[in-house]
Design a protein around this motif. Structure first.
Motif, PDB file in Angstrom:
ATOM      1  N   LYS A  36      15.706 -39.186 -33.693  1.00  0.00           N
ATOM      2  CA  LYS A  36      15.470 -37.935 -34.428  1.00  0.00           C
ATOM      3  C   LYS A  36      15.466 -36.781 -33.442  1.00  0.00           C
ATOM      4  CE  LYS A  36      11.842 -35.681 -37.221  1.00  0.00           C
ATOM      5  NZ  LYS A  36      10.520 -35.896 -37.869  1.00  0.00           N
ATOM      6  N   ALA A  76      18.719 -26.695 -42.267  1.00  0.00           N
ATOM      7  CA  ALA A  76      18.306 -27.225 -43.570  1.00  0.00           C
ATOM      8  C   ALA A  76      19.332 -28.172 -44.172  1.00  0.00           C
ATOM      9  CB  ALA A  76      18.022 -26.072 -44.534  1.00  0.00           C
ATOM     10  N   PRO A  79      20.500 -34.270 -42.977  1.00  0.00           N
ATOM     11  CA  PRO A  79      19.762 -35.256 -43.784  1.00  0.00           C
ATOM     12  C   PRO A  79      18.265 -35.225 -43.496  1.00  0.00           C
ATOM     13  CG  PRO A  79      21.737 -36.237 -42.834  1.00  0.00           C
ATOM     14  CD  PRO A  79      21.587 -34.889 -42.196  1.00  0.00           C
ATOM     15  N   PRO A  80      17.444 -35.412 -44.517  1.00  0.00           N
ATOM     16  CA  PRO A  80      15.991 -35.452 -44.312  1.00  0.00           C
ATOM     17  C   PRO A  80      15.614 -36.513 -43.280  1.00  0.00           C
ATOM     18  CG  PRO A  80      16.512 -35.369 -46.655  1.00  0.00           C
ATOM     19  CD  PRO A  80      17.810 -35.590 -45.935  1.00  0.00           C
ATOM     20  N   GLY A  81      14.691 -36.160 -42.420  1.00  0.00           N
ATOM     21  CA  GLY A  81      14.222 -37.108 -41.424  1.00  0.00           C
ATOM     22  C   GLY A  81      15.015 -37.123 -40.136  1.00  0.00           C
ATOM     23  N   SER A  82      16.164 -36.402 -40.104  1.00  0.00           N
ATOM     24  CA  SER A  82      16.997 -36.411 -38.896  1.00  0.00           C
ATOM     25  C   SER A  82      16.622 -35.295 -37.929  1.00  0.00           C
ATOM     26  CB  SER A  82      18.473 -36.285 -39.271  1.00  0.00           C
ATOM     27  OG  SER A  82      18.732 -35.028 -39.889  1.00  0.00           O
ATOM     28  N   GLU A  84      13.561 -32.001 -36.971  1.00  0.00           N
ATOM     29  CA  GLU A  84      12.290 -31.307 -37.199  1.00  0.00           C
ATOM     30  C   GLU A  84      12.217 -30.094 -36.278  1.00  0.00           C
ATOM     31  OE1 GLU A  84       7.429 -32.031 -36.931  1.00  0.00           O
ATOM     32  OE2 GLU A  84       8.820 -33.702 -36.620  1.00  0.00           O
TER      33      GLU A  84
END
Length: 409
Positions: A36, A76, A79-82, A84
Motif C-alpha cells: 500500500k 481518489a 482502488p480502495p485500500g491501495s 492513504e
C-alpha cells in the motif's frame, strides 16, 4: 489470517512525492497487491512553487484553483485500500525499527512502519513569500496579503540573489510597480514620467546574474531588468539585514556599505527538509548540506529500503527535468528490490543519468526572458511560451492528477 499490507511510505507532497506515489500506484503496486502506498505531507495542498515570483503580487495573475490543489482529491480514483494520505510533518525516523513518526497539525502523532521509504520532502526557502513551508496554504496567503498591503508605500525594494528566483522576483516586481520602459524613452527630447516609480535593487555575488547560464544570457537578463526599473549590483552579497528604527531595514553588503530598504526579499539558497533524521543517523544518511546522500544512478541510499528524490536529495542539481527523469528510475528500482525481497527476480537496475547540459528558463516580467535548453540558447519568446506565461502552471494538472505517469517511463 492474511498478512497486513506492507507500506511504501512517501514523505513529501510536492512534485517528487506526488509523482512517485502516482507512478507506484499505476505501475508497481498493481503487481504487488500486498503493498500500500502512503503519502505524508506537511501541507494538505500541492502548490506550484515556481509561480511564487508572480503569484505573490496578486491573486488575479493565476487561477487559484490551479495554483493550489487538494492532494487527497488527486488520488481518489485509485482502488480502495491501495492508497492513504496522511496530513502531517515527519518528525522522527528510526532506521533500525523502520518507522517514521508523523505529527499532524492537530491531534496525536502516528507512527508508520515502512517496508520501503521514499524521502521527497523538498527544501524550504529563506523568504516566507516564496514557498509553502507550513501545514496549509493559509500562512503563505497571509504573507502575500501583508506584503501586498505594504507595497504601495515602498520606495526602495532590495532583492538578494542573482539566480533564477532573484531575477524572476525582481523582474515581476519591476513590471508590476514600474511597467516597462519604452525603447524610445532614451531618444533625445522624449518626455516620460519619472522612471522608475519604485527603486528596485537586485544584489548578486556573481559577475553577472544567472551564473549557471553563459555570461551573454546574464547580460541579456540585466538589460531586460533595466527596462522594468531594476538596478543590478554584482560582485557583492548580502551579509545581514538589520531592522531600521523608522521602519524598513538596512541591508548590509559584503563590500562594506549598506542599502536602506522598505522591503527586503532574500532569494538565496534553500534548506533541505530533513530535520526528522536522528542526530546519530545524520552521518549515515545525510550530506554536509543536509540533503540525503543518494546513489546518483539508482536513487537508493546506503540504508536498505530507503530512497530519495527531489530537492531533499543530492542525486542531481535541482531542476524539474531531472526530477521527471528520476521518478521512473527510482520506482523501477524500488519495485526490483521489493520483488527480490519476496523471492522473485526483476532484472537489472535502471540507471539515472543527470542531464548536465545548459538548461534553464528565466522569465523577466510577463513577456521577456532568457534561457537555454539542452545546451542551446533559446529566444525570449520560447522562454515565455514554456514558462513565462504562467510559470509552468500549464504542466501541473497532469503531474498532480497522475496523468503525466499513465505510461511507464
Amino acid at each position: 489470517m492474511t498478512d497486513p499490507q506492507k507500506l511504501i511510505v512517501i514523505l513529501g507532497g510536492s512534485y517528487g512525492g506526488i509523482s512517485t506515489a502516482h507512478y507506484l500506484l499505476q505501475h508497481v503496486t498493481p503487481h504487488l497487491p500486498s503493498h500500500k502506498v502512503v503519502l505524508a505531507s506537511t501541507s494538505s495542498e500541492a502548490f506550484c512553487r515556481p509561480a511564487c515570483p508572480r503569484a505573490l503580487l496578486s491573486d488575479d495573475y493565476f487561477p487559484q484553483a490551479k495554483l493550489f490543489v487538494d492532494i487527497a482529491a488527486q488520488f481518489a480514483h485509485y482502488p480502495p485500500g491501495s492508497f492513504e494520505f496522511v496530513h502531517g510533518t515527519a518528525t522522527d525516523l528510526d532506521l533500525t525499527l523502520r518507522t517514521v513518526t508523523i505529527s499532524p497539525p492537530t491531534g496525536e502523532a502516528i507512527t508508520l512502519t515502512y517496508h520501503a521509504l521514499v524521502i521527497a520532502t523538498g527544501a524550504s526557502t529563506v523568504s516566507p513569500l516564496l514557498g509553502l513551508n507550513s501545514d496549509d496554504a493559509s500562512a503563505l496567503r497571509a504573507e502575500w496579503a501583508a506584503f501586498r498591503a505594504r507595497l504601495p508605500s515602498a520606495k526602495h525594494i532590495v532583492v538578494a540573489g542573482g539566480g533564477p528566483s532573484g531575477v524572476e522576483v525582481a523582474g515581476e516586481l519591476g513590471e508590476h510597480l514600474n511597467g516597462v520602459r519604452s525603447w524610445w524613452s532614451w531618444w533625445p527630447g522624449t518626455k516620460q514620467a519619472a522612471f522608475p516609480r519604485v527603486a528596485i535593487t537586485l544584489v548578486a555575488d556573481s559577475p553577472t546574474v544567472l551564473p549557471q547560464l553563459r555570461p551573454a544570457l546574464g547580460r541579456a537578463a540585466q538589460s531586460y531588468l533595466a527596462r522594468v526599473g531594476v538596478e543590478v549590483v554584482c560582485g557583492t552579497r548580502v551579509v545581514a539585514s538589520v531592522p531600521a528604527a523608522n521602519g524598513g531595514c538596512d541591508v548590509k553588503l559584503s563590500r562594506g556599505d549598506a542599502l536602506r530598504a522598505d522591503e527586503y526579499i532574500p532569494c538565496v539558497g534553500t534548506a533541505a527538509n530533513t530535520g526528522f533524521v536522528r542526530e546519530g543517523d545524520k552521518a549515515r544518511l545525510l550530506a554536509a548540506d543536509g540533503r540525503v546522500c543518494t546513489d546518483p544512478s539508482t536513487l537508493r541510499t546506503e540504508v536498505e529500503g530507503v530512497y530519495a528524490v527531489g530537492d531533499a536529495s543530492d542525486y542531481a542539481r535541482p531542476a524539474i527535468h531531472n526530477l521527471l527523469a528520476a521518478v521512473p528510475v527510482l520506482c523501477a528500482n524500488l519495485k526490483r528490490d521489493l520483488v527480490r525481497l519476496a523471492g522473485g527476480e526483476e532484472g537489472a537496475d535502471r540507471v539515472f543519468a543527470e542531464d548536465k547540459r545548459e538548461t534553464q528558463l528565466v522569465p523577466v516580467g510577463k513577456s521577456k526572458g532568457v534561457g537555454a535548453m539542452m545546451g542551446f540558447r533559446v529566444p525570449s519568446v520560447v522562454v515565455w511560451l514554456f514558462k513565462g506565461r504562467d510559470y509552468w502552471l500549464w504542466t501541473t494538472g497532469g503531474l498532480w492528477s497522475g496523468k503525466q505517469w499513465a505510461k511507464a517511463g
